[in-house]
Scaffold this motif. Structure first.
Motif, PDB file in Angstrom:
ATOM      1  N   HIS A  24     -57.918   2.131 106.381  1.00 50.07           N
ATOM      2  CA  HIS A  24     -58.522   1.515 105.198  1.00 50.07           C
ATOM      3  C   HIS A  24     -58.056   0.076 104.969  1.00 50.07           C
ATOM      4  CE1 HIS A  24     -60.128   5.418 104.005  1.00 50.07           C
ATOM      5  NE2 HIS A  24     -58.934   5.937 104.207  1.00 50.07           N
ATOM      6  N   PRO A  25     -57.997  -0.741 106.000  1.00 41.18           N
ATOM      7  CA  PRO A  25     -57.457  -2.092 105.808  1.00 41.18           C
ATOM      8  C   PRO A  25     -58.308  -2.957 104.883  1.00 41.18           C
ATOM      9  CG  PRO A  25     -58.508  -1.935 107.935  1.00 41.18           C
ATOM     10  CD  PRO A  25     -58.476  -0.542 107.368  1.00 41.18           C
ATOM     11  N   ASN A  26     -59.605  -2.692 104.799  1.00 41.30           N
ATOM     12  CA  ASN A  26     -60.497  -3.542 104.004  1.00 41.30           C
ATOM     13  C   ASN A  26     -60.805  -2.998 102.612  1.00 41.30           C
ATOM     14  OD1 ASN A  26     -60.804  -5.564 106.015  1.00 41.30           O
ATOM     15  ND2 ASN A  26     -62.080  -4.126 107.142  1.00 41.30           N
ATOM     16  N   MET A  27     -60.217  -1.850 102.271  1.00 38.98           N
ATOM     17  CA  MET A  27     -60.430  -1.273 100.937  1.00 38.98           C
ATOM     18  C   MET A  27     -59.848  -2.221  99.895  1.00 38.98           C
ATOM     19  SD  MET A  27     -61.415   1.278  98.931  1.00 38.98           S
ATOM     20  CE  MET A  27     -61.571   2.752  99.907  1.00 38.98           C
ATOM     21  N   MET A  28     -60.642  -2.555  98.905  1.00 41.08           N
ATOM     22  CA  MET A  28     -60.171  -3.413  97.816  1.00 41.08           C
ATOM     23  C   MET A  28     -59.483  -2.527  96.784  1.00 41.08           C
ATOM     24  SD  MET A  28     -60.993  -6.350  98.924  1.00 41.08           S
ATOM     25  CE  MET A  28     -60.674  -7.409  97.516  1.00 41.08           C
ATOM     26  N   VAL A  29     -58.219  -2.829  96.493  1.00 40.75           N
ATOM     27  CA  VAL A  29     -57.429  -2.001  95.582  1.00 40.75           C
ATOM     28  C   VAL A  29     -56.793  -2.868  94.491  1.00 40.75           C
ATOM     29  CG1 VAL A  29     -56.941  -0.212  97.306  1.00 40.75           C
ATOM     30  CG2 VAL A  29     -55.378  -2.152  97.053  1.00 40.75           C
ATOM     31  N   PRO A  30     -56.589  -2.282  93.311  1.00 40.68           N
ATOM     32  CA  PRO A  30     -55.944  -3.034  92.224  1.00 40.68           C
ATOM     33  C   PRO A  30     -54.426  -2.961  92.341  1.00 40.68           C
ATOM     34  CG  PRO A  30     -56.633  -0.891  91.424  1.00 40.68           C
ATOM     35  CD  PRO A  30     -57.089  -0.990  92.856  1.00 40.68           C
ATOM     36  N   LEU A  31     -53.772  -4.080  92.086  1.00 32.49           N
ATOM     37  CA  LEU A  31     -52.316  -4.128  92.041  1.00 32.49           C
ATOM     38  C   LEU A  31     -51.877  -4.413  90.610  1.00 32.49           C
ATOM     39  CD1 LEU A  31     -51.518  -6.326  95.168  1.00 32.49           C
ATOM     40  CD2 LEU A  31     -51.741  -3.835  95.039  1.00 32.49           C
ATOM     41  N   ASP A  32     -50.701  -3.912  90.259  1.00 36.11           N
ATOM     42  CA  ASP A  32     -50.112  -4.165  88.934  1.00 36.11           C
ATOM     43  C   ASP A  32     -51.082  -3.803  87.802  1.00 36.11           C
ATOM     44  OD1 ASP A  32     -47.829  -5.105  90.189  1.00 36.11           O
ATOM     45  OD2 ASP A  32     -48.459  -7.184  90.102  1.00 36.11           O
ATOM     46  N   VAL A  33     -51.698  -2.634  87.927  1.00 34.78           N
ATOM     47  CA  VAL A  33     -52.690  -2.188  86.938  1.00 34.78           C
ATOM     48  C   VAL A  33     -52.067  -2.150  85.543  1.00 34.78           C
ATOM     49  CG1 VAL A  33     -54.112  -0.223  86.208  1.00 34.78           C
ATOM     50  CG2 VAL A  33     -54.002  -0.865  88.614  1.00 34.78           C
ATOM     51  N   GLY A  34     -52.803  -2.667  84.579  1.00 29.16           N
ATOM     52  CA  GLY A  34     -52.380  -2.635  83.188  1.00 29.16           C
ATOM     53  C   GLY A  34     -51.361  -3.701  82.812  1.00 29.16           C
ATOM     54  N   PRO A  36     -50.415  -8.145  82.872  1.00 25.52           N
ATOM     55  CA  PRO A  36     -51.077  -9.456  82.937  1.00 25.52           C
ATOM     56  C   PRO A  36     -51.235  -9.966  84.375  1.00 25.52           C
ATOM     57  CG  PRO A  36     -49.360  -9.474  81.250  1.00 25.52           C
ATOM     58  CD  PRO A  36     -49.225  -8.179  82.002  1.00 25.52           C
ATOM     59  N   GLN A  37     -50.448  -9.431  85.305  1.00 27.85           N
ATOM     60  CA  GLN A  37     -50.529  -9.852  86.706  1.00 27.85           C
ATOM     61  C   GLN A  37     -51.528  -9.042  87.521  1.00 27.85           C
ATOM     62  OE1 GLN A  37     -47.426  -8.919  85.267  1.00 27.85           O
ATOM     63  NE2 GLN A  37     -47.081 -11.024  84.631  1.00 27.85           N
ATOM     64  N   GLU A  38     -52.306  -8.173  86.888  1.00 24.83           N
ATOM     65  CA  GLU A  38     -53.256  -7.322  87.611  1.00 24.83           C
ATOM     66  C   GLU A  38     -54.182  -8.172  88.464  1.00 24.83           C
ATOM     67  OE1 GLU A  38     -56.693  -3.984  86.660  1.00 24.83           O
ATOM     68  OE2 GLU A  38     -55.079  -4.315  85.225  1.00 24.83           O
ATOM     69  N   ARG A  39     -54.409  -7.726  89.699  1.00 29.67           N
ATOM     70  CA  ARG A  39     -55.341  -8.405  90.604  1.00 29.67           C
ATOM     71  C   ARG A  39     -55.842  -7.416  91.644  1.00 29.67           C
ATOM     72  NH1 ARG A  39     -51.565 -12.444  94.167  1.00 29.67           N
ATOM     73  NH2 ARG A  39     -53.470 -12.736  95.325  1.00 29.67           N
ATOM     74  N   VAL A  40     -56.949  -7.741  92.297  1.00 26.59           N
ATOM     75  CA  VAL A  40     -57.543  -6.886  93.313  1.00 26.59           C
ATOM     76  C   VAL A  40     -57.387  -7.574  94.665  1.00 26.59           C
ATOM     77  CG1 VAL A  40     -59.686  -5.823  94.119  1.00 26.59           C
ATOM     78  CG2 VAL A  40     -59.179  -5.903  91.670  1.00 26.59           C
ATOM     79  N   VAL A  41     -56.916  -6.820  95.659  1.00 26.33           N
ATOM     80  CA  VAL A  41     -56.685  -7.367  97.001  1.00 26.33           C
ATOM     81  C   VAL A  41     -57.101  -6.344  98.051  1.00 26.33           C
ATOM     82  CG1 VAL A  41     -54.725  -8.775  96.224  1.00 26.33           C
ATOM     83  CG2 VAL A  41     -54.309  -6.516  97.203  1.00 26.33           C
ATOM     84  N   ARG A  42     -57.210  -6.803  99.295  1.00 30.37           N
ATOM     85  CA  ARG A  42     -57.442  -5.888 100.417  1.00 30.37           C
ATOM     86  C   ARG A  42     -56.173  -5.071 100.640  1.00 30.37           C
ATOM     87  NH1 ARG A  42     -57.426  -8.313 105.007  1.00 30.37           N
ATOM     88  NH2 ARG A  42     -58.246  -6.554 106.120  1.00 30.37           N
TER      89      ARG A  42
END
Length: 120
Positions: A24-34, A36-42
Motif C-alpha cells: 500500500h505505498p500509494n495509500m493516502m493516510v492521515p497523520l496526527d489526526v485531531g 493542528p499538525q494533521e496532514r495527509v500523506v502517502r
C-alpha cells in the motif's frame, strides 16, 4: 529502529513495515489526526521517512515526528482486517460474539497505529 506493527504470531500475517511498503505505498493516510499538525500523506512516504536519517524541513526529519493512528483497518484495509485474529493468549474476542448486542462494525474492529519511539 523501524517500528513493528504486529508480530509474527501464529495465524497472524506479518503486517510489518515492509508489508505496508510493498502492498500500500500509494495509500493516502492521515497523520496526527485531531491535532493542528494533521496532514495527509502517502503511506510509503511516511514509512520510508521513519527509517531515514535524512534531514527534512527545518532541520528535522519531515515525517519522522508524525504518527499514524486510529486507522480502522476494516475501512482502510479490508483484506488485512479479515486476516487478523487475536492470539490465543488474548482469550476469546467477546466483541465477535453474535449473541451480544454490539454494533456490527465493532466485531472486526482493529486500528492501525504507527509511530517511532520519540512520538510515544
Amino acid at each position: 529502529n523501524m517500528p513493528a506493527i504486529l508480530g509474527n504470531w501464529d495465524k497472524i500475517p506479518a503486517l510489518d513495515v515492509d508489508y505496508w511498503l510493498q502492498k500500500h505505498p500509494n495509500m493516502m493516510v492521515p497523520l496526527d489526526v485531531g491535532t493542528p499538525q494533521e496532514r495527509v500523506v502517502r503511506l510509503g512516504d511516511f514509512l520510508s521517512d521513519l527509517g531515514s536519517d535524512q534531514e527534512g524541513e527545518e532541520g528535522q526529519r519531515a515525517l519522522r515526528t508524525r504518527y499514524l493512528r486510529s486507522i480502522h483497518t476494516a475501512e482502510w484495509f479490508e483484506k488485512e482486517n479479515a486476516a487478523i485474529v487475536y492470539p490465543e493468549v488474548f482469550g476469546k474476542n467477546h466483541l465477535a460474539d453474535e449473541t451480544r448486542e454490539y454494533p456490527h462494525s465493532w466485531r472486526r474492529w482493529y486500528e492501525l497505529f504507527i509511530s517511532v519511539r520519540e512520538c510515544s
